[in-house]
Scaffold this motif. Structure first.
Motif, PDB file in Angstrom:
ATOM      1  N   THR A 183       7.033  -2.127   8.935  1.00  0.00           N
ATOM      2  CA  THR A 183       7.726  -3.361   9.303  1.00  0.00           C
ATOM      3  C   THR A 183       8.434  -3.969   8.085  1.00  0.00           C
ATOM      4  N   THR A 184       7.780  -3.932   6.935  1.00  0.00           N
ATOM      5  CA  THR A 184       8.373  -4.440   5.692  1.00  0.00           C
ATOM      6  C   THR A 184       9.591  -3.623   5.285  1.00  0.00           C
ATOM      7  N   ALA A 221      12.499  -4.312   7.543  1.00  0.00           N
ATOM      8  CA  ALA A 221      13.088  -5.624   7.247  1.00  0.00           C
ATOM      9  C   ALA A 221      13.977  -5.551   6.011  1.00  0.00           C
ATOM     10  N   ALA A 225      17.174  -3.670   6.795  1.00  0.00           N
ATOM     11  CA  ALA A 225      18.001  -4.438   7.728  1.00  0.00           C
ATOM     12  C   ALA A 225      18.634  -5.662   7.065  1.00  0.00           C
ATOM     13  N   ASP A 226      18.043  -6.143   5.989  1.00  0.00           N
ATOM     14  CA  ASP A 226      18.579  -7.305   5.287  1.00  0.00           C
ATOM     15  C   ASP A 226      19.881  -6.921   4.576  1.00  0.00           C
ATOM     16  N   ALA A 244      13.258  -7.110   0.983  1.00  0.00           N
ATOM     17  CA  ALA A 244      12.085  -7.017   1.855  1.00  0.00           C
ATOM     18  C   ALA A 244      10.997  -7.935   1.320  1.00  0.00           C
ATOM     19  N   THR A 297       3.863  -6.501   5.923  1.00  0.00           N
ATOM     20  CA  THR A 297       3.995  -7.595   6.882  1.00  0.00           C
ATOM     21  C   THR A 297       2.823  -7.545   7.862  1.00  0.00           C
ATOM     22  N   ALA A 317       9.828  -0.883  14.299  1.00  0.00           N
ATOM     23  CA  ALA A 317      10.229  -0.715  12.898  1.00  0.00           C
ATOM     24  C   ALA A 317      11.072   0.549  12.737  1.00  0.00           C
ATOM     25  N   ARG A 335      14.533  -0.233  14.123  1.00  0.00           N
ATOM     26  CA  ARG A 335      15.248  -1.179  13.258  1.00  0.00           C
ATOM     27  C   ARG A 335      15.692  -0.492  11.972  1.00  0.00           C
TER      28      ARG A 335
END
Length: 187
Positions: free
Chosen positions: A50-51, A54, A57-58, A63, A68, A81, A84
């Motif tokens: 998940t981290t 993220a 995706a940022d 991250a 997370t 995840a 994503r």
């Protein structure tokens, strides 16, 4: 990069499927990754996937600095995840650095590290559960080329973050060579 992306999405999808098979009486079982039982290992792979997703995706590649926390359906969280992360990579996210807190790593290098980690942790979980784990051989070969850059004397050996390498013949299957290089006895 597209091959690494493809291999990683497959490994994460397979890992989510494997997590979905854990029975109530298996959560406290030990794993070959001796610092984790099944529950802690699943929390680790779920939180970090998940981290990583993220971060990729940022738009700036930032991250959270740690895993997370994930509540609820962990196999669904890993699938989310994976999707994503795959979408971010399709958009070129591996071309920029990935930041975990203030520490940065080239995006493509981080992607190779993540693939290696999830191939090995997938094996850890499958071994603990007595289930099959058979990642794509091409992805394993890529990790066999990448992992020695991380598994140096500074980080691997007695009392270090990674256990010492386990000797296996050069003719051993790629998964066996990868887990042995990562400090686990393949059989």
């Amino acid at each position: 990069m597209s091959d690494t992306r493809t291999h990683l999405h497959a490994v994460l999808t397979d890992l989510a499927d494997l997590v979905g098979t854990v029975h109530d009486d298996e959560w406290r079982a030990p794993t070959p990754c001796t610092e984790f039982d099944v529950s802690a290992l699943v929390d680790h792979v779920t939180g970090w996937s998940t981290t990583f997703a993220a971060g990729y995706a940022d738009p700036e590649g930032r991250a959270p600095s740690g895993p997370t926390p994930v509540e609820g359906d962990r196999d669904a969280a890993i699938r989310a995840a994976a999707d994503r992360l795959d979408a971010a990579l399709a958009g070129g996210a591996a071309a920029r650095p990935l930041f975990l807190g203030e520490a940065a790593m080239p995006g493509k290098m981080a992607l190779s590290m993540i693939l290696w980690e999830y191939q090995v942790h997938g094996w850890d979980l499958a071994t603990a559960l007595g289930r099959p784990w058979d990642p794509d051989e091409e992805g394993l070969k890529a990790s066999l080329e990448f992992a020695p850059m991380l598994l140096t004397e500074d980080y691997q050996g007695e009392g270090k973050i990674f256990a010492p390498r386990v000797p296996v013949p050069d003719s051993a299957p790629p998964m066996d060579r990868l887990v042995a290089m990562s400090g686990r006895a393949p059989r």
